[in-house]
Design an enzyme around this catalytic site. Sequence first.
Site, short mmCIF file in Angstrom:
data_model
loop_
_atom_site.label_atom_id
_atom_site.label_comp_id
_atom_site.label_asym_id
_atom_site.label_seq_id
_atom_site.Cartn_x
_atom_site.Cartn_y
_atom_site.Cartn_z
N LYS A 52 0.84 -1.15 0.17
CA LYS A 52 0.02 0.07 -0.15
C LYS A 52 0.82 1.29 0.01
O LYS A 52 0.73 2.13 -0.73
CB LYS A 52 -0.93 0.13 1.15
CG LYS A 52 -2.00 -1.18 0.95
CD LYS A 52 -2.89 -1.25 2.64
CE LYS A 52 -3.84 -2.29 2.43
NZ LYS A 52 -4.63 -2.46 3.51
N GLN A 96 -4.60 -1.33 9.69
CA GLN A 96 -4.51 -2.56 9.22
C GLN A 96 -4.96 -3.75 10.27
O GLN A 96 -4.81 -3.74 11.28
CB GLN A 96 -3.16 -2.73 8.71
CG GLN A 96 -3.00 -4.28 8.00
CD GLN A 96 -3.65 -4.06 6.62
OE1 GLN A 96 -3.73 -3.00 5.96
NE2 GLN A 96 -3.98 -5.15 6.10
N ASP A 119 -10.86 3.00 4.36
CA ASP A 119 -11.22 1.74 4.26
C ASP A 119 -12.91 1.55 4.00
O ASP A 119 -13.38 0.28 3.69
CB ASP A 119 -10.79 1.08 5.39
CG ASP A 119 -9.45 0.35 5.52
OD1 ASP A 119 -9.25 -0.19 4.29
OD2 ASP A 119 -8.97 0.06 6.14
N1 GUN Z 1 -7.15 -6.73 6.24
C1 GUN Z 1 -7.60 -7.30 5.22
N2 GUN Z 1 -8.08 -6.62 4.36
C2 GUN Z 1 -8.11 -5.17 4.69
C3 GUN Z 1 -8.49 -3.88 4.51
O1 GUN Z 1 -9.04 -3.77 3.14
N3 GUN Z 1 -8.25 -2.83 5.19
C4 GUN Z 1 -7.32 -2.96 6.14
N4 GUN Z 1 -7.18 -1.89 6.92
N5 GUN Z 1 -7.20 -4.19 6.73
C5 GUN Z 1 -7.37 -5.47 5.96
#
Ligand code: GUN
Length: 285
Positions: A52, A96, A119
Site C-alpha cells: 500500500k 490494518q 477503508d
Molecule cells: N485486512 C484485510 N483486508 C483489509 C483492508 O482492506 N483494510 C484493512 N485496513 N485491513 C485489512
Amino acid sequence: MMLIDGKAHAARLRADIAQAVIARGAAGARAPALAVVLVGDDPASHVYVRNKIAACAEAGITSIEHRRDADLAEAELLALVESLNRDAQVDGILVQLPLPAHIDAQKVIAAISPDKDVDGFHPVNAGRLATGLDGFVPCTPLGCLRLLESTLGDLTGAEALVIGRSNIVGRPMASLLISASATVTVAHSRSRDLPGLCRRADIVVAAVGRPEMLRGSWLKPGSTVIDVGINRVAKESGTGTRLVGDVCFTEAAEVAAHITPVPGGVGPMTIACLLENTLKAASQA
Ligand code: GUN
C-alpha cells in the site's frame, strides 16, 4: 474464456489517480496524505502495508506509517487515532486488520473520523452505502464492482451471487450490486445447496477464504466469476507454497465466460481503490 486482467485495470486506475494528484499540485494543493497504522507482527499484514505504501509513493500520495508493538494498549491506539483525526495534514486513516486479540477492532474503527475512513469500515460509511448515499466504500468490493462493470457494462437485471457476508467484502459487495440494479443473493457458510445457487447466477463473487472450494460444475456456462480469495497452500511437489483463490480456476475457466485470476485479479484493484479513496478524502477536506 476471457481472463479479467485486474493488474492492467489497476495500472490504468493508478495512472489516472497520479494524473489527478499532479493536477491538484499544479493548482496549489499539497499532496494527499494517508496515515497507515500497523500493530503487531502479522507477516501478511506487513506485506499488505508495504504494498500500500509503495503504491501511494508511485501515485504521488504521501504516506505516514505508524508501527506499534503487538502489546500496545487499546487506549493508546485510540489516542493515536484521535490525534490523526485532528491532524489537518492527514486526509486518510487506515488501521490494518487484524488487530491483536486484546484490542476491540470495532471500537477502533468507530473512533476513526468517517471523513478520513478510506477503508469504508466505519458504521457511518457502512450506513451510507446501505442507504445509497455517497461515502467511502470498502476497497475490495469497490474494485470488484469496477472489474464487473468494465467487463460486462450495465449490470441491470443480472443475477448476482455473493458468497460471504463479512463487513469487509460480502455485505458491502451486496449493497453495491443492489445499487447497480442487479438481482442479488447472499450465500454464506450456513446456506443450503450452494451449487444450486451458483448454477443460476450470471455473476458469482466468491469471498469465503477456503482454497478452491467453488467447483467448475457448479457454474452456469457463460457466467462471470470474481474470485476474492487469497489462500496460501502447499505445492503438489511438496516444496514451497502457492496462492490459490476460493474458486478452482482450471475447472471454472472451462465453464465461465470471464474470470479473475489469483494472483493478479482482485488484489491489485483493492490497492488502486485505496488510492482513489485517499484522493477523494483529500478533495473533500
Ligand atoms: N485486512 C484485510 N483486508 C483489509 C483492508 O482492506 N483494510 C484493512 N485496513 N485491513 C485489512
